[in-house]
Every structure is written in structure tokens, then in C-alpha cells.
Design a protein around this motif. Structure first.
Motif, PDB file in Angstrom:
ATOM      1  N   ASP A  87       0.021   3.790   1.493  1.00  0.00           N
ATOM      2  CA  ASP A  87       0.006   4.704   2.845  1.00  0.00           C
ATOM      3  C   ASP A  87       1.196   4.400   3.804  1.00  0.00           C
ATOM      4  O   ASP A  87       1.378   5.508   4.472  1.00  0.00           O
ATOM      5  N   SER A 117       1.002  -1.235   0.152  1.00  0.00           N
ATOM      6  CA  SER A 117       0.114   0.003  -0.101  1.00  0.00           C
ATOM      7  C   SER A 117       0.833   0.963   0.090  1.00  0.00           C
ATOM      8  O   SER A 117       2.012   1.243   0.534  1.00  0.00           O
ATOM      9  N   THR A 172       1.593  13.659   8.102  1.00  0.00           N
ATOM     10  CA  THR A 172       2.031  13.192   6.728  1.00  0.00           C
ATOM     11  C   THR A 172       3.369  13.355   6.341  1.00  0.00           C
ATOM     12  O   THR A 172       4.022  14.299   6.877  1.00  0.00           O
ATOM     13  N   THR A 217      -5.612  -0.590   3.808  1.00  0.00           N
ATOM     14  CA  THR A 217      -5.777   0.820   4.003  1.00  0.00           C
ATOM     15  C   THR A 217      -5.643   1.313   5.060  1.00  0.00           C
ATOM     16  O   THR A 217      -6.389   0.984   6.083  1.00  0.00           O
ATOM     17  N   ALA A 218      -4.765   2.342   5.409  1.00  0.00           N
ATOM     18  CA  ALA A 218      -4.696   2.846   6.685  1.00  0.00           C
ATOM     19  C   ALA A 218      -6.055   3.591   7.005  1.00  0.00           C
ATOM     20  O   ALA A 218      -6.426   4.318   6.239  1.00  0.00           O
ATOM     21  N   PRO A 224       0.450   3.682  10.223  1.00  0.00           N
ATOM     22  CA  PRO A 224      -0.085   2.665   9.292  1.00  0.00           C
ATOM     23  C   PRO A 224       0.554   1.355   9.713  1.00  0.00           C
ATOM     24  O   PRO A 224      -0.194   0.371   9.632  1.00  0.00           O
ATOM     25  N   TYR A 260       2.634   8.314   5.345  1.00  0.00           N
ATOM     26  CA  TYR A 260       2.152   8.695   6.612  1.00  0.00           C
ATOM     27  C   TYR A 260       3.258   7.902   7.720  1.00  0.00           C
ATOM     28  O   TYR A 260       2.965   6.783   8.084  1.00  0.00           O
ATOM     29  N   LYS A 282      -3.507   8.494   9.487  1.00  0.00           N
ATOM     30  CA  LYS A 282      -2.933   9.490   8.690  1.00  0.00           C
ATOM     31  C   LYS A 282      -2.898  10.814   9.160  1.00  0.00           C
ATOM     32  O   LYS A 282      -2.626  11.868   8.330  1.00  0.00           O
TER      33      LYS A 282
END
Ligand SMILES: Cc1cc2nc3c(=O)[nH]c(=O)nc-3n(C[C@H](O)[C@H](O)[C@H](O)COP(=O)(O)OP(=O)(O)OC[C@H]3O[C@@H](n4cnc5c(N)ncnc54)[C@H](O)[C@@H]3O)c2cc1C
Length: 322
Positions: free
Chosen positions: A63, A61, A183, A174-175, A71, A67, A180
Motif C-alpha cells: 500500500d 505492505s 493513487t 492494510t491502508a 498510508p 498510494y 487510498k
């Protein structure tokens, strides 16, 4: 046999050595299963198989890159709930320790950091070894609640090849929005010279105030290069601006555990020892025979570093020519 989850440290498809060390430690406790966050698992698979991974949970992912660490902790928490592993092992790096702490909160588990060895107790549960107070006290600890989470120092456990299938198992991830909130706005690749990474190096040559100046400190780089070693420094050196803080070894710097640590012009204050006293062999070069570093050194040379180190470099060069 219960799984033991190992969070892979990797740069793209390149598996970091500490991941192989964690696999060796995991095999003592159960069946090693890697958790791979981000891309590159196909390239990394062969090395994971070489060091005994039974399977690799791949969460490819975007993510993880965008982030900070949240995550990864979330992914691990989900896998802990689904797989009920016997333990989770992460690298005892700054990032690894933060992930371990977050995972412990999410899963209501106990966490042990700065682990220097892992064994299975009589009931099979992990027993973690620690060296505390500058190595003057050895502690063995177990986790009393939840899934044991251990952050193991790089270089503390020797990685041993033990073939495994390293079956790739995709994991959709998916986080959450909560993960999140911080960033990553920019990635800057650190200037990496020819020298190995300080925390992963087999040999570290560190210099202290005895080098006298930034110019004097270059002798440390020369010895490091002769030995193919990483460069470290005491806080006296980094505070004086003779060498960057990123290379500081000690309580408020990096923790290293190489096969060989050469301390040059370093007195051996307890805060410095805290970062290097688990090194397998320690050589100290110091003009003061009473310097505390000699108390933990396996070999000591009493002398002026500006006389000793050039001779050492010459001898190493001669040895290489043989
Ligand atoms: C909260 C806290 C955190 C700290 N964290 C760290 C940390 O992470 N890392 C760290 O290193 N320190 C840390 N310190 C500082 C630590 O206490 C020491 O002050 C520091 O390690 C001293 O560095 P040094 O050994 O290079 O200098 P010194 O203690 O000044 O020692 C220099 C040594 O060089 C020798 N010497 C001098 N000239 C020569 C020569 N020509 N040839 C050979 N030998 C020579 C001397 O005999 C002496 O032993 C911390 C301190 C505190 C209070």
C-alpha cells in the motif's frame, strides 16, 4: 524509557542519511524506534543498528508504494495510539512534512516543521530549534498538545554512530479506503548523475544570475564536480531556464544545510538565504563587495566569478594530486 518513533526514509533497503540523523536526535529524547514502511528492512537493518535503533517496526505492505503519503500517516497514527511514544520524528522533506501534518490531525497533536535542532527540555519533552526570517530570528518551540511531531531538516543534526539491537518487529498493516483516494499511477526514477542529492549533500555549489547564461552556468557544475558537490541554483537562474527548477535553493525551492555552501554570483536575497543560511560554512564569490550574501558568509571572495572559479578548480586539482 519511552520510545521515540523515527519514520525511516529509504529507497528499497538503502537507508537515507537523514534517517541516521533522526536516530541521533531521537536518542536525546528517549529510546529510538524506527518505523519502516514497505520492503527492504532486512537490508537496512545493519545501518539502523549502527545509529542506535532499539527496534524497527516493519510494515511490509504494498500500500505504501501504491498510494501517495496517506498510508504512512495512517501507520504512524496507529503506532502512536499503540506505543504512546514520547515523540515522532520525520524527515523535513516535502513528503515528510505532509506526513507530519496528516499525523498531527489524526492524533490531535502539535507539529513543528523546519526544525534545525532537537534537545530535551527540563521535563524531557522535545524542544525544537528553528531559524526564521532568513535566519535573523532563532526560535525554540515545544508542543503543547498530544504527541510532539517534529519534521527535522536533512543535514541539520549530525548523525552519530551509537550501536543498538535494531530488533525487527513485524506490523500487519492494510491502508483504509480513505487513505487510498490518491493513487500513484507511475514511478519514474529521476535521472541521477554522479553528483550527490542536493538536500543530502555535504557540499553544495550554487550559481546565480552572475553566471550570465545557461552556458555560463556550466562553470558551477565544473566547480561542483571538482569538490564532489551537489549543484544548486538561485531562482533567477531557474526562472531564466538556465538550470532545472528541481535545483532551486530558497524559500520556494529546496532547503539545504550542508557542511559547506559555495554561493557563486548570487546576491543573497532573503528568499535565497531562507534555503541555505543554516549551512555550517558559507563561501561567497561575488564581484560586488556590497552584496548581501557577504553578511552571512564565513569567507568571501570579491571578484569576477569567471576569473575566480577556474583558479579554484585548478587549485583543487593540484591539491588532489598531492
Ligand atoms: C515570493 C518569492 C519567493 C522567492 N523564492 C526564491 C527562492 O526560493 N530562491 C531564490 O534564490 N530566490 C527566490 N526569490 C527571488 C529572490 O528575491 C532574488 O530575486 C533571487 O534570489 C536573485 O537571484 P540571484 O542572486 O541569482 O540574482 P541577482 O540578485 O541578480 O544577483 C546576481 C549577483 O551576481 C553578481 N555578479 C554578477 N556578475 C558577476 C560576476 N561575473 N562575477 C561575480 N559576481 C557576479 C552580482 O553582483 C549580484 O550580486 C523569491 C522571490 C519572491 C518574491
Amino acid at each position: 524509557m519511552a520510545e521515540v518513533l523515527v519514520l525511516a526514509e529509504h529507497t528499497g533497503g538503502e537507508v537515507k542519511k537523514v534517517t541516521c540523523e533522526l536516530l541521533t536526535a531521537a536518542a536525546r529524547l528517549g529510546e529510538p524506534a524506527v518505523v519502516w514502511a514497505g520492503p527492504g528492512a532486512e537490508q537496512g537493518r545493519a545501518r539502523l543498528a549502527e545509529y542506535g535503533a532499539a527496534r524497527v517496526y516493519v510494515a511490509d505492505s504494498a500500500d505504501f508504494d501504491g498510494y501517495v503519503v496517506a498510508p504512512k500517516a495512517e501507520l504512524l497514527a496507529r503506532l502512536v495510539a499503540e506505543k504512546a511514544p514520547a515523540a515522532v520524528l520525520v524527515a523535513g522533506t516535502t513528503e515528510g512534512k505532509e506526513i507530519a501534518g496528516r499525523l498531527a490531525v489524526k492524533t490531535g497533536s502539535g507539529v513543528l516543521t523546519d526544525v534545525i535542532d532537537v534537545t530535551a527540555g527540563p521535563d524531557g519533552a522535545p524542544v525544537a530549534a528553528h531559524a526564521n526570517f532568513g535566519g535573523s530570528i532563532s526560535v525554540h518551540a515545544t508542543v503543547a498538545a498530544g504527541t510532539p511531531i517534529l519534521a527535522v531538516r536533512p543535514n541539520a543534526v549530525s548523525a552519530e554512530p551509537a550501536p543498538g539491537p535494531a530488533e525487527l518487529v513485524p506490523v500487519a498493516f492494510t491502508a483504509s479506503d480513505a487513505a487510498k483516494t490518491a493513487t500513484v499511477t507511475e514511478h519514474v526514477v529521476a535521472q541521477k548523475g554522479e553528483r550527490p542529492d542536493l538536500t543530502e549533500a555535504q557540499i553544495v555549489v550554487s550559481g546565480g544570475r552572475g553566471t550570465g547564461s545557461a552556458d555560463g552556468f556550466t562553470i558551477i557544475e565544473q566547480l561542483a564536480d571538482a569538490l564532489g558537490a551537489a549543484v544548486g541554483a538561485s531562482r533567477a537562474v531557474t526562472d531564466a531556464g538556465w538550470y532545472p527548477h528541481a535545483f532551486q535553493v530558497g524559500q520556494t525551492g529546496k532547503t539545504v544545510s550542508p557542511q559547506l555552501y559555495v554561493a557563486v554570483g548570487i546576491s543573497g536575497a532573503i528568499q535565497h538565504r531562507a534555503g541555505m543560511q543554516t549551512s555550517k560554512t558559507i563561501i561567497a564569490i561575488n564581484k560586488d563587495p556590497e552584496a548581501p550574501i557577504f553578511e552571512i558568509a564565513d569567507y568571501g571572495i570579491v571578484g569576477d566569478l569567471f576569473k575566480v572559479v577556474p583558479q579554484l578548480i585548478d587549485e583543487i586539482a593540484k591539491h588532489k594530486q598531492l
